[in-house]
Design a protein around this motif. Structure first.
Motif, PDB file in Angstrom:
ATOM      1  N   UNK A  82       0.837  -1.188   0.000  1.00 18.89           N
ATOM      2  CA  UNK A  82       0.000   0.000   0.000  1.00 18.89           C
ATOM      3  C   UNK A  82       0.873   1.239   0.000  1.00 18.89           C
ATOM      4  N   UNK A  83       0.259   2.403   0.049  1.00 21.13           N
ATOM      5  CA  UNK A  83       1.023   3.640   0.052  1.00 21.13           C
ATOM      6  C   UNK A  83       0.121   4.825  -0.138  1.00 21.13           C
ATOM      7  N   UNK A 105     -15.360   2.862   0.159  1.00 21.53           N
ATOM      8  CA  UNK A 105     -14.467   4.001   0.400  1.00 21.53           C
ATOM      9  C   UNK A 105     -13.811   3.952   1.779  1.00 21.53           C
ATOM     10  N   UNK A 106     -12.531   4.316   1.810  1.00 21.24           N
ATOM     11  CA  UNK A 106     -11.767   4.528   3.037  1.00 21.24           C
ATOM     12  C   UNK A 106     -11.511   6.029   3.138  1.00 21.24           C
ATOM     13  N   UNK A 107     -11.896   6.646   4.248  1.00 27.23           N
ATOM     14  CA  UNK A 107     -11.758   8.096   4.384  1.00 27.23           C
ATOM     15  C   UNK A 107     -10.548   8.517   5.205  1.00 27.23           C
ATOM     16  N   UNK A 108      -9.872   7.585   5.858  1.00 28.77           N
ATOM     17  CA  UNK A 108      -8.669   7.900   6.613  1.00 28.77           C
ATOM     18  C   UNK A 108      -7.504   8.085   5.633  1.00 28.77           C
ATOM     19  N   UNK A 109      -6.944   9.306   5.525  1.00 31.49           N
ATOM     20  CA  UNK A 109      -5.887   9.538   4.539  1.00 31.49           C
ATOM     21  C   UNK A 109      -4.580   8.824   4.857  1.00 31.49           C
ATOM     22  N   UNK A 154     -12.997   5.042  12.541  1.00 34.19           N
ATOM     23  CA  UNK A 154     -11.596   5.229  12.193  1.00 34.19           C
ATOM     24  C   UNK A 154     -11.391   5.496  10.709  1.00 34.19           C
ATOM     25  N   UNK A 155     -12.478   5.678   9.965  1.00 30.22           N
ATOM     26  CA  UNK A 155     -12.372   5.979   8.550  1.00 30.22           C
ATOM     27  C   UNK A 155     -12.210   4.776   7.654  1.00 30.22           C
ATOM     28  N   UNK A 156     -12.271   3.553   8.219  1.00 32.91           N
ATOM     29  CA  UNK A 156     -12.186   2.312   7.447  1.00 32.91           C
ATOM     30  C   UNK A 156     -13.497   1.548   7.662  1.00 32.91           C
ATOM     31  N   UNK A 157     -14.201   1.187   6.604  1.00 32.45           N
ATOM     32  CA  UNK A 157     -15.465   0.469   6.786  1.00 32.45           C
ATOM     33  C   UNK A 157     -15.257  -0.877   7.457  1.00 32.45           C
ATOM     34  N   UNK A 158     -16.209  -1.243   8.319  1.00 35.62           N
ATOM     35  CA  UNK A 158     -16.175  -2.522   9.031  1.00 35.62           C
ATOM     36  C   UNK A 158     -17.225  -3.455   8.453  1.00 35.62           C
ATOM     37  N   UNK A 159     -17.178  -4.708   8.853  1.00 39.83           N
ATOM     38  CA  UNK A 159     -18.123  -5.694   8.336  1.00 39.83           C
ATOM     39  C   UNK A 159     -18.715  -6.497   9.483  1.00 39.83           C
TER      40      UNK A 159
END
Length: 575
Positions: A82-83, A105-109, A154-159
């Motif tokens: 990643x990066x 979508x992930x919103x944590x930059x 935390x800006x990352x979708x969970x399941x």
């Protein structure tokens, strides 16, 4: 066994004033072809019930090769790290193992990716970054996958995982199941319990015996701007609000569902039910169909259930916890169950308007096209109507279309409402229009309403809307359409199946018309189950948007050809 094949096809694109022909070279990079990576879990309701499982939300694809365009391939990725050196934004899907794998979508930059895909393989769950590299892989056990929420903000979708255990206890021809819910941290893969297992309800209606399982992905509700989760079983008597505390979930409060006398006894804002029975509650009210939203600076849990729309303050149970109660029956039909199954969303132009398009989703037509039969949802969710609830005035605008059991089940298809994934026709200011399909007189009719209303502004005959979405990421929504009858064909009933042809268009509000941009011949958009979103939910548990995948050439629509071959069709640069 690997089945890696390639073929060649010509796809024609008709544009206004001229025709352009594209040569597509087939390309299929099957990375393993193991059936465990291409499995779709489906489910359905019992006798007299409603399906609450549209699929696993994982990778779903057809057989055969994939037709693609240009010299660039479809990203398949590897085991990278990643990066943050990102290229153009990704689409809402990856192409993996001959299958469409939805991206979220992930919103944590700082996350190292702008989107994540979740791939269940047996008891393992893998998270993939937007470049297809593996973010993490964990053993999570058996369970049906669902998601769309971010419980730890935390800006990352969970399941979530619906856990199922067969008790072996008979209930008619089936058995009682224990069902419960665990959730998975989308950043780490760590698993946490949320809902303890509960047994199915075993019904016996004059000798007709069957179970209803209590927990599915539909039992967890969430919303935009809040990390609170609401949980409510399929046939609930009460529910709970939950908030993440860093190591588990804190119960913020309980609420009484409008299905028992406790609803009448606890709350002061409850209103007599729509059947004129004197009491407020409706016994065995159906599953809550709604979301958590903000009203007046506070979180509210707003939802539709049997013959009513209600809202609760998120927090401890109290007499004033119920903030809205609107009992109503579509068409004022006291002979029906008041089903409010369908698509629920807040109007993006007016946050006071909670909309319901009660019917079935466009993927049912897609699946019927694949099989050539009327089988995907023969009852079409039974009660078909459109409702707009004003959360500020506590009023409802409802429009009845049909009831499947009328005329001795004569309306299974006639009068059915089919909603596109994207249904809002946004205005420059103020409430949106709604767009949805109704099968009337043996023809598909595309209804476009007046802003903030259920009443028509215009109706297009023999046209079916799959989705409204900004496909090319230019800030303007595209309409994804298919005709169901050509002008040279007889104007008679019987045009349920649409043409294997897709129109990409833009809406002109000034002329109340759509302006066609280009046509994709011999294909319709591929529909696979994706997670609900904080601002859009459905009683079918999953959404079915049009899917785009980015490669080095640009964005591509994932289509299905008339020969049921996957087609990767370029939309940027504009064809």
């Amino acid at each position: 066994m690997n089945d890696c094949r390639s073929s060649r096809a010509i796809a024609r694109v008709d544009r206004s004033m001229k025709k352009t022909y594209f040569l597509f070279w087939a390309l299929l990079s099957v990375l393993g072809c193991d059936s465990s990576t291409d499995t779709q879990n489906t489910g359905g309701g019992g006798s007299g019930g409603v399906s609450t499982s549209g699929g696993s939300g994982g990778a779903v694809g057809g057989t055969g090769g994939v037709v693609t365009a240009g010299s660039g391939g479809v990203p398949t990725g590897g085991g990278g790290q990643g990066g943050t050196n990102f290229g153009p934004p990704p689409g809402n899907a990856l192409w993996y193992n001959g299958a469409a794998l939805p991206l979220y979508p992930v919103t944590d930059p700082t996350a190292g990716t702008r989107a994540v895909a979740f791939l269940p393989i047996a008891q393992e769950l893998r998270a993939h970054r937007e470049d297809m590299s593996v973010w993490w892989s964990k053993e999570v056990g058996d369970g049906s996958l669902f998601g769309g929420f971010d419980f730890n903000a935390d800006g990352v979708p969970d399941v979530g995982l619906v856990r199922t255990q067969d008790t072996g206890t008979p209930c008619g021809a089936d058995t009682i199941l224990l069902t419960g819910i665990d959730v998975v941290n989308g950043r780490t893969g760590d698993v946490y319990p949320l809902v303890n297992p509960e047994p199915s309800i075993c019904w016996d209606f004059s000798g007709t015996v069957y179970p209803t399982h209590q927990w599915s992905g539909l039992g967890v509700m969430f919303g935009a701007g809040s990390s609170v989760l609401a949980t409510s079983a399929y046939y609930a008597t009460s529910g709970n609000f939950w908030q993440w505390n860093g190591s588990g979930f804190t119960n913020l409060g309980t609420f009484q569902f409008p299905s028992t006398s406790a609803f009448d006894n606890v709350y002061t804002a409850d209103k007599p039910n729509a059947y004129g029975q004197g009491q407020s509650y409706v016994l065995y009210s159906h599953a809550a169909n709604g979301m958590i939203l903000e009203q007046g600076g506070s979180d509210r849990f707003a939802f539709f259930t049997s013959s009513r729309a209600s809202a609760y303050a998120v927090g401890p149970q109290a007499a004033n916890q119920l903030t809205m109660d609107i009992p109503y029956l579509t068409g004022n039909r006291t002979d029906i169950a008041g089903r409010n199954y369908g698509r629920v969303a807040v109007d993006p132009g007016d946050s006071n308007l909670l909309t319901l398009i009660a019917g079935t989703s466009a993927d049912t037509v897609y699946n019927d096209m694949l099989t050539g039969t009327l089988a995907a949802d023969p009852w079409g969710q039974i009660e078909r109507h459109v409702s707009i609830v004003d959360l500020s005035t506590h009023t409802v605008d409802d429009r009845f279309f049909s009831y499947a059991h009328d005329a001795n089940d004569g309306y299974k298809y006639e009068g059915r409402v089919v909603y596109p994934n994207g249904a809002f026709v946004r205005q420059q200011t103020g409430p949106s229009r709604l767009a949805f399909n109704v099968y009337e007189g043996g023809h598909w009719m595309l209804h476009v309403t007046q802003p903030g209303s259920t009443q028509d502004a215009v109706v297009f005959k023999d046209l079916f809307l799959w989705d409204i979405r900004d496909l090319d990421q230019d800030g303007t929504d595209e309409w994804v359409l298919s005709p169901s009858r050509d002008p040279n064909e007889p104007d008679v009933p019987g045009y349920y199946f649409v043409k294997w042809r897709t129109l990409i268009a833009h809406w002109s509000d000034a002329t109340l018309s759509y302006v066609e941009s280009f046509t994709i011949q011999s294909s319709i958009p591929t529909m696979v189950p994706t997670f609900r979103t904080p601002d859009l939910t459905t009683s079918r548990s999953f959404l079915y948007p049009t899917l785009t995948v980015r490669n080095e050439v640009g964005l591509n629509l994932i289509m299905t050809s008339s020969s049921q071959t996957p087609v990767i069709f370029p939309i940027t640069p504009v064809p």
